[in-house]
Enzyme design. Sequence first.
Site, PDB file in Angstrom:
ATOM      1  N   ASP A  31       0.852  -1.193   0.000  1.00 55.02           N
ATOM      2  CA  ASP A  31       0.000   0.000   0.000  1.00 55.02           C
ATOM      3  C   ASP A  31       0.885   1.239   0.000  1.00 55.02           C
ATOM      4  OD1 ASP A  31      -2.338   1.783   0.655  1.00 55.02           O
ATOM      5  OD2 ASP A  31      -3.281  -0.144   1.064  1.00 55.02           O
TER       6      ASP A  31
ATOM      7  N   ASP B  97      -3.115   1.175  17.646  1.00 60.47           N
ATOM      8  CA  ASP B  97      -3.876  -0.023  17.286  1.00 60.47           C
ATOM      9  C   ASP B  97      -3.132  -0.929  16.312  1.00 60.47           C
ATOM     10  OD1 ASP B  97      -6.060   0.122  18.900  1.00 60.47           O
ATOM     11  OD2 ASP B  97      -7.435   0.874  17.385  1.00 60.47           O
TER      12      ASP B  97
ATOM     13  N   HIS C 178      -4.068   5.856   3.689  1.00 61.54           N
ATOM     14  CA  HIS C 178      -4.734   4.715   3.075  1.00 61.54           C
ATOM     15  C   HIS C 178      -4.146   3.400   3.582  1.00 61.54           C
ATOM     16  CE1 HIS C 178      -5.699   1.954  -0.332  1.00 61.54           C
ATOM     17  NE2 HIS C 178      -6.760   2.719  -0.498  1.00 61.54           N
TER      18      HIS C 178
ATOM     19  N   ASN D  31      -7.130  -4.190  21.901  1.00 62.20           N
ATOM     20  CA  ASN D  31      -6.427  -3.628  23.061  1.00 62.20           C
ATOM     21  C   ASN D  31      -7.264  -2.627  23.862  1.00 62.20           C
ATOM     22  OD1 ASN D  31      -6.542  -1.536  21.264  1.00 62.20           O
ATOM     23  ND2 ASN D  31      -4.338  -1.372  20.961  1.00 62.20           N
TER      24      ASN D  31
ATOM     25  N   ILE E 279      -8.401   0.138  22.902  1.00 60.15           N
ATOM     26  CA  ILE E 279      -8.110   1.538  22.585  1.00 60.15           C
ATOM     27  C   ILE E 279      -9.042   2.105  21.524  1.00 60.15           C
ATOM     28  CG2 ILE E 279      -6.380   3.113  21.629  1.00 60.15           C
ATOM     29  CD1 ILE E 279      -4.231   1.379  22.915  1.00 60.15           C
TER      30      ILE E 279
ATOM     31  N   VAL F 167     -10.216   0.669  17.275  1.00 54.44           N
ATOM     32  CA  VAL F 167     -10.889  -0.348  16.473  1.00 54.44           C
ATOM     33  C   VAL F 167     -10.216  -1.695  16.694  1.00 54.44           C
ATOM     34  CG1 VAL F 167     -11.624   1.307  14.719  1.00 54.44           C
ATOM     35  CG2 VAL F 167      -9.417   0.145  14.467  1.00 54.44           C
TER      36      VAL F 167
ATOM     37  N   ALA G 169     -17.086  -4.885  -3.630  1.00 56.65           N
ATOM     38  CA  ALA G 169     -17.476  -4.197  -2.394  1.00 56.65           C
ATOM     39  C   ALA G 169     -18.986  -4.183  -2.176  1.00 56.65           C
ATOM     40  CB  ALA G 169     -16.953  -2.764  -2.406  1.00 56.65           C
TER      41      ALA G 169
ATOM     42  N   ASP H 110     -14.167 -12.683  -7.477  1.00 63.20           N
ATOM     43  CA  ASP H 110     -14.166 -13.977  -6.792  1.00 63.20           C
ATOM     44  C   ASP H 110     -15.076 -13.966  -5.570  1.00 63.20           C
ATOM     45  OD1 ASP H 110     -12.136 -15.665  -8.257  1.00 63.20           O
ATOM     46  OD2 ASP H 110     -10.904 -13.912  -7.830  1.00 63.20           O
TER      47      ASP H 110
ATOM     48  N   SER I 280     -10.957  -0.832  -1.922  1.00 65.30           N
ATOM     49  CA  SER I 280      -9.772  -0.797  -1.064  1.00 65.30           C
ATOM     50  C   SER I 280     -10.110  -1.229   0.349  1.00 65.30           C
ATOM     51  CB  SER I 280      -9.180   0.616  -1.007  1.00 65.30           C
ATOM     52  OG  SER I 280      -8.353   0.871  -2.090  1.00 65.30           O
TER      53      SER I 280
END
Length: 505
Positions: free
Chosen positions: A182, A191, A217, A230, A232, A234, A364, A394, A441
């Site tokens: 990326d 995180d 990104h 954790n 914190i 997400v 998506a 797929d 993405s």
Amino acid sequence: MIKSTFTARSFSLMTLGLALMTGCSKEEIQVSDVAAQASRSNLAEATAQGVVRRSHEYIILSATDALPADLASKTAAANGKLTTELPGTGLAIATSTDPDFAAKASRISGVRSVIHDFSYQGYNPVSARETPALNESDNTNPASTGDNDRFFPLQWGHTAIQAPEAWNAGARGRGALVAVLDGGFDLTHPDLQANIQESVSYVPGEPAQFASTAFSHGTHTAGTIAAVDNTIGVVGVAPDAKLLLVKVLADGGRGSFSWMIQGIYYAVAHNADVINMSLGAAIPRNSKYLDDNGTPDDPSDDKVVNETKEIQELLVAIGKATTYANKKGTTVIASAGNDANNGQRDQDLVHIPSGATGVISISATGPIGWALNPLTADLDRVASYTNYGTSDVDFAAPGGDAEYPGNEIVTVAGVRQYAFAFDMVFSCTSAGRYSWSAGTSMAGPHAAGVAALIVGKNGGQMAPAQVRAVLRASADDLGKTGRDPYYGYGRVNAYRAVTTGFQAQ
């Protein structure tokens, strides 16, 4: 219902990022309709830039998977300099200022072809907008350790693919290594940091660390895959998996295919179980004349090169790299692209790397108006921008959308924001922050996270064909029965993947 028509919007692989700062005031934010319209404008107009020939950079393709002996000296004799050899792929990278280098080097015994490297815009960065921090709140997911993560209630994508159920079944991705190819990454994000095994950059002059406080990104995609559980912020789909962060795009989103190829090779050499590529370019296979600036021009102009053959060979080169990854035991996943293109109808337009050999291509899905009714919103609606086509997709996974037509502001789990923002995917971004974004993405990382859960369940070192078989056996077959243009074999399901998927393969 399958969405049978798509809007005319054209998306880049990264569309819109709305940032959320940690440690901000919990007071409700006041935003204007003007700001909402501006955000939607960014989303609609973020189109991918053209593919451009790099005049002095070349990719050498061998006729086999082995490179010719003494290639460096033979390349030098053709007025070039060999910069990188990738043994086992039949690929090498070279530079030359000689305009006849490709023709000369193509005559080396054992060489199939020599083509220019090309640059492309893998995604378009968009300015972020800050919102206040989130309060603790109930959410619609089943009880799991993820409930302790502060922003977990906003991660509707995890609900869609039943990630919490997979965690409760004991599958968390431990033992799996996911390489994320990326742009730059926030290597100190609270995180991500504990799950980062290694990072590297193939972008000259840019380290792997994302260099600004704008939307990142790479950090966003990595967070969806394996953000640490954790308490914190997400949590990733595979919160116990490790991350290999490979920068193959500049922070501005532009990169070259040779960087991508080298990134794939690096990931395989470092024993990645899964590669995620939330990047790519849509390229015509035939009859495309471009100058060095990527501008269509008169094919009779002697300064313009007919790139048809080079594009075809570029597809072969990327296919060599992805085939090598599969042979070495690395599952390769890529976003299908955001041009709302029907690959069955327009077979001249190929999206790479999702269209390359052995790559699992992900379309998506995303709701409309989730924030208004989280319990009944359709999380599996086909996203307005996603590429589609039976041979081009797929599997499907949550990527988010911004099609909700209203501009009302709502509050979900303590966050007050435009309703359309909540329909996007929420994950990490730069400077320790979090944000929403939409695109294939964002879908690819959900699928890569499920692949990591599968590998972890297997105890590691799982053949890509087996991973694909489990994904197929466990996917929720939405749309037409069997493989269809929008969902492929179905929307990935984390819980079924680590339970019934193994039994059915």
